[in-house]
Structure formats: structure tokens, C-alpha cells
Design a protein around this motif. Structure first.
Motif, PDB file in Angstrom:
ATOM      1  N   MET A 101       0.843  -1.194   0.000  1.00  0.00           N
ATOM      2  CA  MET A 101       0.000   0.000   0.000  1.00  0.00           C
ATOM      3  C   MET A 101       0.884   1.253   0.000  1.00  0.00           C
ATOM      4  N   THR A 102       0.384   2.283  -0.619  1.00  0.00           N
ATOM      5  CA  THR A 102       1.091   3.562  -0.639  1.00  0.00           C
ATOM      6  C   THR A 102       0.847   4.311   0.679  1.00  0.00           C
ATOM      7  N   GLU A 103       1.625   5.358   0.893  1.00  0.00           N
ATOM      8  CA  GLU A 103       1.430   6.195   2.073  1.00  0.00           C
ATOM      9  C   GLU A 103       0.010   6.754   2.125  1.00  0.00           C
ATOM     10  N   ASP A 150       3.610   0.547   9.172  1.00  0.00           N
ATOM     11  CA  ASP A 150       4.142  -0.134   7.977  1.00  0.00           C
ATOM     12  C   ASP A 150       5.421   0.527   7.448  1.00  0.00           C
ATOM     13  N   ASN A 151       6.198   1.110   8.342  1.00  0.00           N
ATOM     14  CA  ASN A 151       7.452   1.793   7.975  1.00  0.00           C
ATOM     15  C   ASN A 151       7.244   2.875   6.918  1.00  0.00           C
ATOM     16  N   LYS A 152       6.026   3.428   6.853  1.00  0.00           N
ATOM     17  CA  LYS A 152       5.728   4.431   5.824  1.00  0.00           C
ATOM     18  C   LYS A 152       5.057   5.693   6.344  1.00  0.00           C
ATOM     19  N   LYS A 208      -6.180  -4.664  12.430  1.00  0.00           N
ATOM     20  CA  LYS A 208      -6.451  -4.564  10.985  1.00  0.00           C
ATOM     21  C   LYS A 208      -5.257  -5.030  10.150  1.00  0.00           C
ATOM     22  N   GLY A 209      -4.212  -5.541  10.804  1.00  0.00           N
ATOM     23  CA  GLY A 209      -3.084  -6.127  10.087  1.00  0.00           C
ATOM     24  C   GLY A 209      -1.916  -5.208   9.803  1.00  0.00           C
ATOM     25  N   PHE A 210      -1.909  -4.021  10.369  1.00  0.00           N
ATOM     26  CA  PHE A 210      -0.797  -3.095  10.155  1.00  0.00           C
ATOM     27  C   PHE A 210       0.373  -3.419  11.086  1.00  0.00           C
ATOM     28  N   ASP A 211       1.573  -3.162  10.600  1.00  0.00           N
ATOM     29  CA  ASP A 211       2.772  -3.223  11.438  1.00  0.00           C
ATOM     30  C   ASP A 211       2.870  -1.882  12.161  1.00  0.00           C
ATOM     31  N   VAL A 212       2.843  -1.924  13.474  1.00  0.00           N
ATOM     32  CA  VAL A 212       2.832  -0.696  14.280  1.00  0.00           C
ATOM     33  C   VAL A 212       4.043  -0.683  15.195  1.00  0.00           C
ATOM     34  N   LYS A 213       4.833   0.368  15.072  1.00  0.00           N
ATOM     35  CA  LYS A 213       5.940   0.586  16.006  1.00  0.00           C
ATOM     36  C   LYS A 213       5.546   1.777  16.871  1.00  0.00           C
ATOM     37  N   GLN A 214       5.602   1.576  18.186  1.00  0.00           N
ATOM     38  CA  GLN A 214       5.225   2.645  19.115  1.00  0.00           C
ATOM     39  C   GLN A 214       6.435   3.163  19.862  1.00  0.00           C
ATOM     40  N   GLN A 215       6.379   4.438  20.202  1.00  0.00           N
ATOM     41  CA  GLN A 215       7.417   5.099  20.985  1.00  0.00           C
ATOM     42  C   GLN A 215       8.811   4.789  20.428  1.00  0.00           C
ATOM     43  N   LEU A 216       8.931   5.018  19.137  1.00  0.00           N
ATOM     44  CA  LEU A 216      10.158   4.734  18.408  1.00  0.00           C
ATOM     45  C   LEU A 216      11.213   5.785  18.745  1.00  0.00           C
ATOM     46  N   ALA A 217      12.340   5.335  19.287  1.00  0.00           N
ATOM     47  CA  ALA A 217      13.416   6.247  19.686  1.00  0.00           C
ATOM     48  C   ALA A 217      13.949   6.991  18.472  1.00  0.00           C
ATOM     49  N   MET A 218      14.115   8.276  18.625  1.00  0.00           N
ATOM     50  CA  MET A 218      14.611   9.127  17.555  1.00  0.00           C
ATOM     51  C   MET A 218      15.886   9.812  18.042  1.00  0.00           C
ATOM     52  N   LEU A 240       5.295  10.993   4.870  1.00  0.00           N
ATOM     53  CA  LEU A 240       3.958  11.420   5.290  1.00  0.00           C
ATOM     54  C   LEU A 240       3.735  11.206   6.777  1.00  0.00           C
ATOM     55  N   GLY A 241       3.171  12.224   7.411  1.00  0.00           N
ATOM     56  CA  GLY A 241       2.822  12.125   8.822  1.00  0.00           C
ATOM     57  C   GLY A 241       1.398  12.577   9.060  1.00  0.00           C
TER      58      GLY A 241
END
Length: 125
Positions: A1-3, A71-73, A41-51, A103-104
Motif C-alpha cells: 500500500m502507498t502512504e 508499515d514503515n511508511k 487490521k493487520g498493520f505493522d505498528v511501532k510505538q514510541q520509536l526512539a529518535m 507522510l505524517g
């Protein structure tokens, strides 16, 4: 899927969440509920990702965290405030630039109608 396709689905899921629980909760409650629904819904979700913050080629781990990356997007910044301030938009754009994402979504759940609290922010790389 696209952004764009991912963001469209995220917005629908966020609107359903808001319809079910309304405004007035802490950001962490909305973030965790949204992450749960997205995973369902099947999405890959990363939470509280260190920046990390890199200044003059020196990496500084000073605790910046992206609320979610889907989804890394698509980056999501969750807020639950009376009014979004310009700094919230700047923060989201900065996180997009530092992460290299295009995209955010800045989502403020503390609105009577969630559509008024959803903002798409594009990093023109």
C-alpha cells in the motif's frame, strides 16, 4: 500500500475510535487504543520509536520518541490538547525529516469532531 492508502485507512480507524470513546482522555490512552486497532487490521505498528538527535556528527540519545510508525511508511503523532500549537506541526515535520519518512498524521483526539483534529503533514524530502 502507498502512504496515501495507509493514511486513509488510519484516519478511518481513528475516527471510529473517537466515535466510540470521545474526547477527554490522555494521549497515551488514544495512542494505545489506536495501536491496538491498527494491529487488529493487520498493520505493522511501532510505538514510541526512539529518535536519536545527531548534531555535528555526534549522536545524542536525548529521549525524542515518535508516537507511531505504521508499515514503515506513515508517522503518527497523537495529541490530546485543547488547541494544537504551531510547535506541534513543527515537531511532526522535524520527526518526518529525521526519520526520512514522507507522510505524517498529526491527530488531536481532544475535539468534538475528530475530522477537525486530523492534519496531514508532508516531508518534501
Amino acid at each position: 500500500m502507498t502512504e496515501n492508502e495507509i493514511s486513509y485507512k488510519i484516519i478511518g480507524i481513528a475516527m471510529e475510535l473517537h466515535k466510540n470513546i470521545g474526547a477527554g482522555l490522555l494521549e497515551s490512552a488514544y495512542e494505545n487504543a489506536l495501536a491496538y486497532d491498527l494491529r487488529e487490521k493487520g498493520f505493522d505498528v511501532k510505538q514510541q520509536l526512539a529518535m536519536p538527535f545527531i548534531y555535528k556528527e555526534v549522536r545524542q540519545d536525548i529521549g525524542y520518541r515518535i508516537d507511531m510508525v505504521i508499515d514503515n511508511k506513515v508517522l503518527i503523532e497523537v495529541k490530546s490538547v485543547e488547541t494544537l500549537a504551531p510547535v506541534h506541526f513543527a515537531q511532526t515535520l522535524t520527526y518526518l525529516k529525521l526519520s526520512g519518512l514522507k507522510l505524517g498524521l498529526l491527530i488531536n483526539f481532544n475535539n468534538k469532531y475528530l475530522k477537525d483534529g486530523i492534519h496531514r503533514i508532508v516531508n518534501n524530502l
